[in-house]
Structure formats: C-alpha cells, structure tokens
Scaffold this motif. Structure first.
Motif, PDB file in Angstrom:
ATOM      1  N   GLY A  55     -24.985 -39.241 -37.615  1.00 46.61           N
ATOM      2  CA  GLY A  55     -25.016 -41.161 -38.474  1.00 46.61           C
ATOM      3  C   GLY A  55     -24.281 -41.880 -38.840  1.00 46.61           C
ATOM      4  O   GLY A  55     -23.772 -42.606 -39.931  1.00 46.61           O
ATOM      5  N   ASP A  56     -22.340 -40.906 -38.547  1.00 45.36           N
ATOM      6  CA  ASP A  56     -21.414 -41.914 -39.670  1.00 45.36           C
ATOM      7  C   ASP A  56     -20.460 -41.148 -38.442  1.00 45.36           C
ATOM      8  O   ASP A  56     -19.840 -39.784 -38.168  1.00 45.36           O
ATOM      9  CB  ASP A  56     -21.223 -40.747 -40.490  1.00 45.36           C
ATOM     10  N   ARG A  57     -19.543 -42.182 -37.569  1.00 45.30           N
ATOM     11  CA  ARG A  57     -18.853 -42.374 -36.929  1.00 45.30           C
ATOM     12  C   ARG A  57     -17.676 -41.259 -37.205  1.00 45.30           C
ATOM     13  O   ARG A  57     -16.957 -40.586 -36.439  1.00 45.30           O
ATOM     14  CB  ARG A  57     -18.703 -43.092 -36.208  1.00 45.30           C
ATOM     15  N   GLN A  58     -17.032 -41.336 -39.125  1.00 46.78           N
ATOM     16  CA  GLN A  58     -15.782 -40.697 -38.917  1.00 46.78           C
ATOM     17  C   GLN A  58     -15.704 -38.592 -38.715  1.00 46.78           C
ATOM     18  O   GLN A  58     -14.989 -38.591 -38.904  1.00 46.78           O
ATOM     19  CB  GLN A  58     -15.817 -41.273 -41.168  1.00 46.78           C
ATOM     20  N   ARG A  59     -17.748 -38.318 -38.598  1.00 47.15           N
ATOM     21  CA  ARG A  59     -17.673 -37.169 -39.061  1.00 47.15           C
ATOM     22  C   ARG A  59     -17.018 -36.704 -37.073  1.00 47.15           C
ATOM     23  O   ARG A  59     -17.118 -35.299 -37.060  1.00 47.15           O
ATOM     24  CB  ARG A  59     -19.000 -36.739 -38.679  1.00 47.15           C
ATOM     25  N   LEU A  60     -16.779 -37.406 -36.485  1.00 45.42           N
ATOM     26  CA  LEU A  60     -16.870 -37.383 -34.772  1.00 45.42           C
ATOM     27  C   LEU A  60     -14.984 -37.240 -34.711  1.00 45.42           C
ATOM     28  O   LEU A  60     -14.346 -36.541 -34.328  1.00 45.42           O
ATOM     29  CB  LEU A  60     -16.901 -37.935 -34.137  1.00 45.42           C
ATOM     30  N   PHE A  61     -14.241 -37.976 -36.018  1.00 38.65           N
ATOM     31  CA  PHE A  61     -12.943 -38.044 -35.739  1.00 38.65           C
ATOM     32  C   PHE A  61     -11.758 -36.799 -36.074  1.00 38.65           C
ATOM     33  O   PHE A  61     -12.667 -36.485 -37.357  1.00 38.65           O
ATOM     34  CB  PHE A  61     -12.021 -38.881 -36.691  1.00 38.65           C
ATOM     35  N   ASN A  62     -11.286 -35.978 -35.401  1.00 36.89           N
ATOM     36  CA  ASN A  62     -10.359 -35.277 -36.056  1.00 36.89           C
ATOM     37  C   ASN A  62      -8.717 -35.622 -36.537  1.00 36.89           C
ATOM     38  O   ASN A  62      -8.234 -36.544 -36.376  1.00 36.89           O
ATOM     39  CB  ASN A  62      -9.635 -34.202 -34.862  1.00 36.89           C
ATOM     40  N   THR A  63      -9.999 -36.078 -37.979  1.00 36.08           N
ATOM     41  CA  THR A  63      -8.295 -36.571 -38.815  1.00 36.08           C
ATOM     42  C   THR A  63      -7.652 -35.987 -39.774  1.00 36.08           C
ATOM     43  O   THR A  63      -6.492 -36.400 -39.702  1.00 36.08           O
ATOM     44  CB  THR A  63      -9.018 -37.336 -40.024  1.00 36.08           C
ATOM     45  N   SER A  64      -7.405 -34.483 -38.993  1.00 34.16           N
ATOM     46  CA  SER A  64      -5.677 -34.025 -39.271  1.00 34.16           C
ATOM     47  C   SER A  64      -4.881 -34.004 -38.478  1.00 34.16           C
ATOM     48  O   SER A  64      -3.878 -32.960 -38.645  1.00 34.16           O
ATOM     49  CB  SER A  64      -5.980 -32.653 -39.980  1.00 34.16           C
ATOM     50  N   GLY A  65      -5.323 -34.435 -37.073  1.00 31.89           N
ATOM     51  CA  GLY A  65      -4.452 -34.354 -36.047  1.00 31.89           C
ATOM     52  C   GLY A  65      -3.937 -35.784 -35.862  1.00 31.89           C
ATOM     53  O   GLY A  65      -3.803 -36.661 -36.169  1.00 31.89           O
ATOM     54  N   LEU A  66      -2.422 -35.416 -35.036  1.00 30.07           N
ATOM     55  CA  LEU A  66      -1.513 -36.248 -34.188  1.00 30.07           C
ATOM     56  C   LEU A  66      -1.735 -37.815 -34.374  1.00 30.07           C
ATOM     57  O   LEU A  66      -1.488 -38.428 -34.493  1.00 30.07           O
ATOM     58  CB  LEU A  66      -0.315 -35.799 -33.795  1.00 30.07           C
ATOM     59  N   SER A  67      -3.220 -37.298 -32.921  1.00 32.23           N
ATOM     60  CA  SER A  67      -3.308 -38.626 -32.258  1.00 32.23           C
ATOM     61  C   SER A  67      -4.440 -39.153 -33.164  1.00 32.23           C
ATOM     62  O   SER A  67      -3.849 -40.799 -32.999  1.00 32.23           O
ATOM     63  CB  SER A  67      -4.825 -37.875 -31.508  1.00 32.23           C
ATOM     64  N   TYR A  68      -4.454 -39.076 -34.630  1.00 32.31           N
ATOM     65  CA  TYR A  68      -5.659 -39.509 -35.365  1.00 32.31           C
ATOM     66  C   TYR A  68      -4.647 -40.534 -36.840  1.00 32.31           C
ATOM     67  O   TYR A  68      -4.534 -42.005 -36.773  1.00 32.31           O
ATOM     68  CB  TYR A  68      -6.075 -38.849 -36.157  1.00 32.31           C
ATOM     69  N   ARG A  69      -3.926 -39.547 -36.744  1.00 32.70           N
ATOM     70  CA  ARG A  69      -2.465 -40.012 -37.144  1.00 32.70           C
ATOM     71  C   ARG A  69      -0.954 -41.587 -36.771  1.00 32.70           C
ATOM     72  O   ARG A  69      -1.142 -41.784 -37.365  1.00 32.70           O
ATOM     73  CB  ARG A  69      -1.555 -38.672 -38.336  1.00 32.70           C
ATOM     74  N   THR A  70      -0.668 -41.112 -35.545  1.00 35.70           N
ATOM     75  CA  THR A  70      -0.768 -42.155 -34.856  1.00 35.70           C
ATOM     76  C   THR A  70      -1.229 -43.339 -34.979  1.00 35.70           C
ATOM     77  O   THR A  70      -0.975 -44.560 -34.906  1.00 35.70           O
ATOM     78  CB  THR A  70      -0.259 -41.442 -33.652  1.00 35.70           C
ATOM     79  N   LEU A  71      -2.905 -43.325 -34.816  1.00 33.88           N
ATOM     80  CA  LEU A  71      -3.592 -44.237 -34.382  1.00 33.88           C
ATOM     81  C   LEU A  71      -3.531 -45.553 -36.274  1.00 33.88           C
ATOM     82  O   LEU A  71      -3.357 -46.414 -36.021  1.00 33.88           O
ATOM     83  CB  LEU A  71      -5.202 -44.516 -34.423  1.00 33.88           C
TER      84      LEU A  71
END
Length: 129
Positions: A59-75
C-alpha cells in the motif's frame, strides 16, 4: 494477482549476497524449515508483475525502496517522490539495488520487505497450506 510459482513449493526470496539482513533472513527460513529459492536481486530483480503485487500488498511504494542504498541516494528522494507508480515500478525492476531487501511474496500474496522475524512468522504461517 497470482503468485508466481516456485519449483517444489519453495519460497522465492530475492537477496543480495553482501547483505547481512538477507543472511539473517535465510538463516531464519532454514531454522523454520521453510524451503526457499534464493534469487540474486542485483542480477535478476523481481518482475514488474511481482513489484505491482508487492505495491498492492504494502500500500506504500516507499516501503519497496532501499532508502539507504547507493542507487537510491544517487537517484535522490525528491526524484523518487516525483515518479508515478508506474515509473517507480519500472525503476525498481531495472535496478535491484533500489529494492528493499530481502524481498519475498508469500504464497498468500503478501509482500515482505526487509526482515522482521515476527512479521515474517505471522505472514508465512497465514499463507501455509
């Protein structure tokens, strides 16, 4: 949505070999005598269908993201927030490092991201035949 079948009725779990949380989850599955098939999330990320199913479950797409990962920080979090759901799912399917891991979908269709032994126990017990 149907859960994609795994040979022998095992759980398909998407992991990254260098992830200590993934290793904890795999040890827990072993201790619980739950059969599983490991898929490298970086070389074979979950499909769009699996990610769509996970989004519906969570129900929340944010829960799908690895927010501590390099790919996320780069994006960047602002860029992620600006994405439509379809664009977010495409980005996740294209880069497994963006996905919070471990990642699995129970036979009952519930998505589990990250590892919480109590949550996993409840979800996997509910979906047992």
């Amino acid at each position: 949505m149907a859960v994609l079948p795994v040979p022998g009725g095992a759980q398909r779990i998407y992991c990254y070999a260098g992830c200590s949380t993934c290793r904890k989850a795999l040890r827990w599955l072993q201790d619980q005598a739950i059969a599983y098939e490991v898929v490298d999330i970086t070389s074979a990320p979950p499909s769009l269908e699996e990610l769509s199913q996970a989004l519906a479950s969570l129900g929340d797409r944010q829960r799908l993201f690895n927010t501590s990962g390099l790919s996320y920080r780069t994006l960047g979090s602002a860029q992620v927030k600006a994405l439509t759901d379809a664009e977010a799912l495409e980005a996740l399917a294209a880069d497994g490092k963006l996905i919070k891991r471990p990642f699995l979908i129970t036979p009952g269709g519930e998505a589990l991201t990250g590892f919480d032994p109590q949550r996993w126990s409840e979800a996997l017990r509910q979906s047992a035949p």
